[in-house]
Each structure stands twice: as structure tokens, then as C-alpha cells.
Write an enzyme that holds these catalytic residues in place. Structure first.
Site, PDB file in Angstrom:
ATOM      1  N   ARG A 271      10.727  30.846 -78.740  1.00  0.00           N
ATOM      2  CA  ARG A 271      11.078  29.928 -78.892  1.00  0.00           C
ATOM      3  C   ARG A 271      10.257  28.630 -79.437  1.00  0.00           C
ATOM      4  NH1 ARG A 271      14.291  27.706 -74.060  1.00  0.00           N
ATOM      5  NH2 ARG A 271      12.529  25.937 -74.472  1.00  0.00           N
ATOM      6  N   HIS A 275      15.347  24.289 -75.600  1.00  0.00           N
ATOM      7  CA  HIS A 275      16.217  25.023 -75.486  1.00  0.00           C
ATOM      8  C   HIS A 275      17.157  24.563 -76.121  1.00  0.00           C
ATOM      9  CE1 HIS A 275      19.824  27.665 -74.104  1.00  0.00           C
ATOM     10  NE2 HIS A 275      20.511  25.981 -73.722  1.00  0.00           N
ATOM     11  N   TYR A 284       7.469  22.880 -68.373  1.00  0.00           N
ATOM     12  CA  TYR A 284       8.147  24.396 -67.869  1.00  0.00           C
ATOM     13  C   TYR A 284       6.526  24.998 -68.591  1.00  0.00           C
ATOM     14  CZ  TYR A 284      11.350  25.102 -71.384  1.00  0.00           C
ATOM     15  OH  TYR A 284      12.802  24.777 -72.007  1.00  0.00           O
TER      16      TYR A 284
END
Length: 374
Positions: A271, A275, A284
Site C-alpha cells: 500500500r 490507510h 509508522y
């Protein structure tokens, strides 16, 4: 262990081994766009199908970019990008026939559009207008599902219904790596395997469940092995290799269609964006990681491969990019128009037959609205 039980162990091993995925993800085209030297039991799809895969990926990526921009402009409430996962999105659709069904997640709008859903209708949920902006029966696409893995149970039920009605249909059910940690995932796999439902479970392992990396949610050597425990044929594939992903998913669909039961495929992908548009992935993961993983981008990978084979020209590439821009412009124009709002729509499609209480509430609101107008 009794003598009878011990004697059964050698007979069980071949059956279990037949379910196992490849020890490494199947790959037919390298990250550099060259034919992979690794041997494979999966054939390369026809050239015309690969050209269509390329076209759909380019159009899908441009759609995804435009939808992300619409979210930043406030035209969408939220948008979960699938940039970098186009090989999974498009191969999962092109492996299906007209009579088959697609069960997407909230991240699979590109796949829905590739399946034929109107782009604006596909974004209706993310716009906050309706739970579903299209007719699922006509599109053979289930409403996109936001709760993790719940769509897998629905997909398995649909597949079992197709089997019982002898409709020769297959269901393609998408799920992310995070969804494999949900109980619904295992319940769906168990039911599908026991009843031999014609469903393909496609795990798009994009390495993160929101901000949780894969190694913090599972100790499995690969998510594909989770299918073996439920008694179904499983495979893992380089999900950024469009050629291999299409080949493996085509084989999985035909496996399910032929009555041999469900099939689980783990596609290793990445990805690229956050998100959703509300996420800051720098909290992160590092920019260096994103740049390194982006080297496996499926779009230029397939373009290089097809150009080297002589089945894709400069004119073809220009035409596809022009089509993608034209569609993006049309989407911008249509999404700029305000949606007509009717508060009484709140009461539609709640029950097949409205209850007296619901009708009373609707009439009360209608009266209040009329009083406001006067």
C-alpha cells in the site's frame, strides 16, 4: 497412537501436501519487467488479456488519484487508496466471467469500476450519500464492506447458493491482511471448505493493517497457509506482478468453478499511500521503505514487459493515458455537482415492508419539513 491412527498418517500427508502453496510467491515477471527465470506451473495469459490488464491498471490508477484529490477537496468523506495494488484489483476482476460475483472491501473501488460499476455510483458510500449507490444484482458486485472480513461470510453464502442452484458461478472475495485476524475470516473459510463452495478468497497482503505491520499480527510463514488449515487449496503470488497474479487467479477461479471447492490466494503487494486520506503513514513507516517497495510498481512493470514483447507501442500507451485523463475529467465534473438531498430517503430500504412505526416516523418528519417550508 493406535495402529489404525498411525497407519492413516501416511495417507493424510499427500492430501495435505496437495493443498500447500508454493514455497515462494509465484512470479512470472521480475520487478525490472523481464521474464522470471524461476520455473512455474502457471501459464502466461494471452497477450490481448495482458494488454487489457495494462489498460485497466492505468485507468484505475488515474481514477484512484482523482478520488484521492476529491477527498482532499471535501467531495468525499474519506477515500482508502489502492495505489500500488492495481495488479490485484484488476486481475481479480478479469479472472471472472459475467455470471460471477465480486465481494469487495472499502479499498476496492478500482476493482468495482473495472467490473463495470459507474464511477460516481461506486463512490456513493465514500461520499456519504447511500450505503450502496448501485444495483448489486445487475452489477454482480456486492456493496463494498467496511467492517473487516464480514463480507467473506456473505460471499461464502452467495457461492453456496450458486452451487445449490447449479448456476456455474464463482465468487471472488477480497480481504486485506488485517482481515485475516478476524474470526469471520476463519468462519467463512471453514464453511466454504466443508460445503465446497465455489469461492476464491483473495488476500491483498499490503503489509499493514492500518498501522500494524504484518509481523505484529501473525506468526504464519505466509498468510496463504491459513487456507491449508481449513482444508482448501492455497497459493501465494507476487501481487505486484500482474502477469502472475492474473494467471494464478484464473486458475483459482476455474478450480472453484469445476467443483473442486474453494481456493485461497495470498497476493504480496504494498500500500503506497496511507490507510485513508486521514492517515499519516510516516508515523509508522519510513519514506525510504516506501521508495524501496515502490520499485515493484505493477504498472511500469507490465508496460516494460509488454513493450519488450512488441505487443505494446508508444501509440498504445498514449491512447490509454488519454483515456485515463478523459475519465478522470468526467469524474471531476460529475462529482462537482451537489447531490440532491431528500431527508425522507432515511426511511427507504430499511425493511422490505415498512413497519407501522417506521411509516409514522416518516409522516412525522414529512410534516415537520412541510412546516419549515411554509
Amino acid at each position: 497412537m493406535s495402529g489404525t491412527a498411525a497407519a492413516s498418517v501416511p495417507r493424510l500427508r499427500p492430501a495435505a501436501e496437495a493443498l500447500l502453496p508454493s514455497s515462494v510467491p509465484v512470479q512470472l515477471v521480475t520487478e525490472a519487467g523481464r521474464a522470471s527465470p524461476a520455473p512455474s506451473d502457471y501459464p502466461e495469459p494471452p497477450a490481448e488479456q495482458l494488454r487489457e490488464t495494462y489498460r485497466q491498471m492505468v485507468v484505475g490508477r488515474r481514477f484512484d488519484q482523482q478520488a484521492s484529490a476529491l477527498a482532499r477537496q471535501g467531495r468525499l468523506a474519506v477515500y482508502p487508496s489502492s495505489r500500488g495494488q492495481e495488479a490485484c484489483q484488476i486481475a481479480g476482476v478479469l479472472a471472472l466471467r459475467e455470471q460471477d460475483w465480486l465481494f469487495p472491501t472499502y479499498r476496492d473501488t478500482v476493482a468495482m469500476v473495472a467490473r463495470g460499476v459507474d464511477p460516481v455510483e461506486a463512490l456513493t458510500l465514500l461520499r456519504g450519500d447511500w450505503h450502496c449507490g448501485f444495483d448489486p444484482v445487475v452489477a454482480r458486485v456486492a456493496p463494498p464492506c467496511t467492517p473487516l472480513a464480514t463480507q467473506l461470510l456473505h460471499a461464502t453464502g452467495m457461492a453456496d447458493a450458486l452451487r445449490r442452484k447449479d448456476e456455474n458461478g464463482v465468487v471472488m472475495a477480497f480481504v486485506g491482511d488485517g482481515g485475516t485476524s478476524e474470526g469471520d475470516f476463519h468462519e467463512a473459510l471453514n464453511f466454504a471448505a466443508v460445503f465446497r463452495a465455489p469461492v476464491v478468497f483473495l488476500i491483498q497482503n499490503n503489509q499493514y493493517a492500518i498501522s500494524v505491520p504484518l509481523d505484529r499480527q501473525t506468526a504464519s510463514p505466509a498468510l496463504a497457509y491459513k487456507g491449508v488449515g481449513h482444508g482448501m487449496r492455497s497459493e501465494q503470488v507476487d501481487g505486484n506482478d500482474p502477469v502472475a497474479t492474473l494467471s494464478v487467479l484464473t486458475a483459482a477461479v476455474e478450480h472453484a468453478r469445476s467443483g473442486r471447492g474453494p481456493f485461497l490466494v495470498e497476493a504480496h503487494t504494498y500500500r503506497v499511500d496511507g490507510h485513508t486520506n486521514a492517515d499519516d503513514p510516516r508515523r509508522y513507516r519510513t519514506d525510504d521503505e516506501v521508495r524501496r517497495r515502490s520499485a515493484a510498481d505493477p504498472v511500469p512493470r507490465l508496460e516494460t514487459y509488454l513493450r519488450d514483447r512488441g505487443v505494446l507501442t508508444d501509440q498504445d500507451v498514449d491512447a490509454v493515458r488519454a483515456e485515463a485523463e478523459e475519465r478522470a475529467a468526467a469524474l471531476r465534473t460529475r462529482m462537482a455537482a451537489e447531490s440532491p438531498l431528500d431527508p425522507l430517503e432515511l426511511f427507504e430500504h430499511v425493511y422490505a415492508e415498512p413497519t407501522p412505526q417506521l411509516l409514522e416516523q416518516r409522516d412525522q418528519l414529512a410534516a415537520e419539513l412541510k412546516g419549515t417550508e411554509s
